[in-house]
Design a protein around this motif. Structure first.
Motif, PDB file in Angstrom:
ATOM      1  N   LYS A  63       0.897  -1.300   0.013  1.00  0.00           N
ATOM      2  CA  LYS A  63       0.033  -0.054   0.007  1.00  0.00           C
ATOM      3  C   LYS A  63       0.928   1.350  -0.030  1.00  0.00           C
ATOM      4  O   LYS A  63       1.472   1.554   0.975  1.00  0.00           O
ATOM      5  N   PHE A  64       0.898   1.697  -1.209  1.00  0.00           N
ATOM      6  CA  PHE A  64       1.808   3.070  -1.271  1.00  0.00           C
ATOM      7  C   PHE A  64       1.333   4.227  -0.680  1.00  0.00           C
ATOM      8  O   PHE A  64       0.199   4.460  -0.483  1.00  0.00           O
ATOM      9  N   ALA A  65       2.274   5.125  -0.127  1.00  0.00           N
ATOM     10  CA  ALA A  65       1.871   6.355   0.560  1.00  0.00           C
ATOM     11  C   ALA A  65       1.383   7.592  -0.537  1.00  0.00           C
ATOM     12  O   ALA A  65       1.455   7.136  -1.697  1.00  0.00           O
ATOM     13  N   GLU A  66       0.604   8.395  -0.134  1.00  0.00           N
ATOM     14  CA  GLU A  66      -0.030   9.221  -0.701  1.00  0.00           C
ATOM     15  C   GLU A  66       0.816   9.789  -1.674  1.00  0.00           C
ATOM     16  O   GLU A  66       0.577  10.314  -3.094  1.00  0.00           O
ATOM     17  N   GLU A  67       2.029  10.438  -1.159  1.00  0.00           N
ATOM     18  CA  GLU A  67       3.052  11.101  -1.966  1.00  0.00           C
ATOM     19  C   GLU A  67       3.531  10.329  -3.500  1.00  0.00           C
ATOM     20  O   GLU A  67       3.821  10.968  -4.283  1.00  0.00           O
ATOM     21  N   VAL A  68       3.537   9.096  -3.154  1.00  0.00           N
ATOM     22  CA  VAL A  68       4.031   8.117  -4.388  1.00  0.00           C
ATOM     23  C   VAL A  68       2.914   8.437  -5.501  1.00  0.00           C
ATOM     24  O   VAL A  68       3.195   8.591  -6.703  1.00  0.00           O
ATOM     25  N   LEU A  69       1.839   8.299  -5.204  1.00  0.00           N
ATOM     26  CA  LEU A  69       0.640   8.312  -6.095  1.00  0.00           C
ATOM     27  C   LEU A  69       0.649   9.975  -6.703  1.00  0.00           C
ATOM     28  O   LEU A  69       0.481   9.839  -8.003  1.00  0.00           O
ATOM     29  N   ARG A  70       0.726  10.864  -6.008  1.00  0.00           N
ATOM     30  CA  ARG A  70       1.007  12.017  -6.412  1.00  0.00           C
ATOM     31  C   ARG A  70       2.021  12.267  -7.463  1.00  0.00           C
ATOM     32  O   ARG A  70       1.643  13.078  -8.402  1.00  0.00           O
ATOM     33  N   ARG A  71       3.270  11.965  -7.077  1.00  0.00           N
ATOM     34  CA  ARG A  71       4.404  11.900  -7.914  1.00  0.00           C
ATOM     35  C   ARG A  71       4.343  11.122  -9.271  1.00  0.00           C
ATOM     36  O   ARG A  71       4.643  11.719 -10.349  1.00  0.00           O
ATOM     37  N   GLU A  72       3.578  10.031  -9.013  1.00  0.00           N
ATOM     38  CA  GLU A  72       3.336   9.386 -10.360  1.00  0.00           C
ATOM     39  C   GLU A  72       2.249   9.883 -11.159  1.00  0.00           C
ATOM     40  O   GLU A  72       2.539   9.878 -12.701  1.00  0.00           O
ATOM     41  N   ALA A  73       1.068  10.593 -10.638  1.00  0.00           N
ATOM     42  CA  ALA A  73       0.188  11.310 -11.459  1.00  0.00           C
ATOM     43  C   ALA A  73       1.037  12.687 -12.087  1.00  0.00           C
ATOM     44  O   ALA A  73       0.580  12.740 -13.326  1.00  0.00           O
ATOM     45  N   ARG A  74       1.741  13.259 -11.398  1.00  0.00           N
ATOM     46  CA  ARG A  74       2.501  14.379 -11.907  1.00  0.00           C
ATOM     47  C   ARG A  74       3.470  13.848 -13.297  1.00  0.00           C
ATOM     48  O   ARG A  74       3.637  14.613 -14.061  1.00  0.00           O
ATOM     49  N   LEU A  75       4.105  12.740 -12.866  1.00  0.00           N
ATOM     50  CA  LEU A  75       4.924  12.283 -14.039  1.00  0.00           C
ATOM     51  C   LEU A  75       4.218  11.934 -15.425  1.00  0.00           C
ATOM     52  O   LEU A  75       4.477  11.771 -16.310  1.00  0.00           O
ATOM     53  N   GLY A  76       2.913  11.513 -15.113  1.00  0.00           N
ATOM     54  CA  GLY A  76       2.066  11.204 -15.936  1.00  0.00           C
ATOM     55  C   GLY A  76       2.251  10.011 -16.927  1.00  0.00           C
ATOM     56  O   GLY A  76       1.936   9.705 -17.762  1.00  0.00           O
TER      57      GLY A  76
END
Length: 194
Positions: A181-194
């Motif tokens: 279960k990844f931390a929220e910051e990982v998902l935000r970074r992944e969305a930013r990298l698109g």
């Protein structure tokens, strides 16, 4: 002379290049050492959750070192920066180095966007462990969960990693699933990298 290769002579043993040597550890030696690790930690704790946490902490240290070794040896000191890349790295490369084969499956959780699962039909650390009835749900897979968490944390993908038994129809032993279960910051970074 034709057909004779050059053989370099070394005057000193210290001048010889280091070979990689045999990369495998005896299965019986590993099983013995791991059972000693479990038994030692069992004497230090009062409940199953604490025992699993201690095994996970021991695995975390292994995972951090495995990441450093593999990044240096295989990737030329480069690390994965994308979520699917690091999951594939753990599922294939790390698993192959540790257990001699690729993990059985890597799946994305259906209920939550931040969950992934690595499943193994017969996880090596659970293969030779017999769990007493009074320890119920104890899972030695916590050690492997710690290894995965160590690799992910070292690569910059903080996550909560746990090990669970999943019953399988027609089989005596349940399958082990490593839930990430990844931390929220990982998902935000992944969305930013698109």
């Amino acid at each position: 002379m034709i057909g004779v290769g050059k053989i370099k002579q070394y005057s000193n043993v210290l001048d010889k290049p280091l070979s990689k040597g045999k990369q495998e550890v005896s299965l019986s030696a590993f099983a013995f050492l791991f059972s000693e690790l479990v038994q030692y930690n069992q004497t230090q704790v009062d409940n199953i959750a604490e025992l699993e946490r201690r095994l996970e902490d021991a695995g975390y240290a292994v995972g951090a070192r495995v990441l450093e070794l593999l990044c240096h040896r295989d990737k030329g000191n480069r690390r994965e920066t994308r979520l699917l890349g690091i999951l594939s790295f753990v599922h294939s490369t790390v698993w192959k180095v540790l257990f001699g084969k690729v993990a059985d499956s890597l799946e994305k959780g259906t209920e939550h966007e931040d969950e992934y699962m690595i499943s193994e039909k017969e996880l090596l650390v659970n293969r030779f462990i017999s769990i007493p009835k009074d320890m119920g749900t104890f899972n030695c897979g916590a050690f492997v969960a710690g290894i995965v968490r160590g690799v992910l944390d070292g690569a910059g993908f903080p996550a909560v990693v746990t090990a669970h038994f999943v019953p399988v129809e027609g089989q005596h032993r349940p399958r082990t699933t490593i839930l990430i279960k990844f931390a929220e910051e990982v998902l935000r970074r992944e969305a930013r990298l698109g």
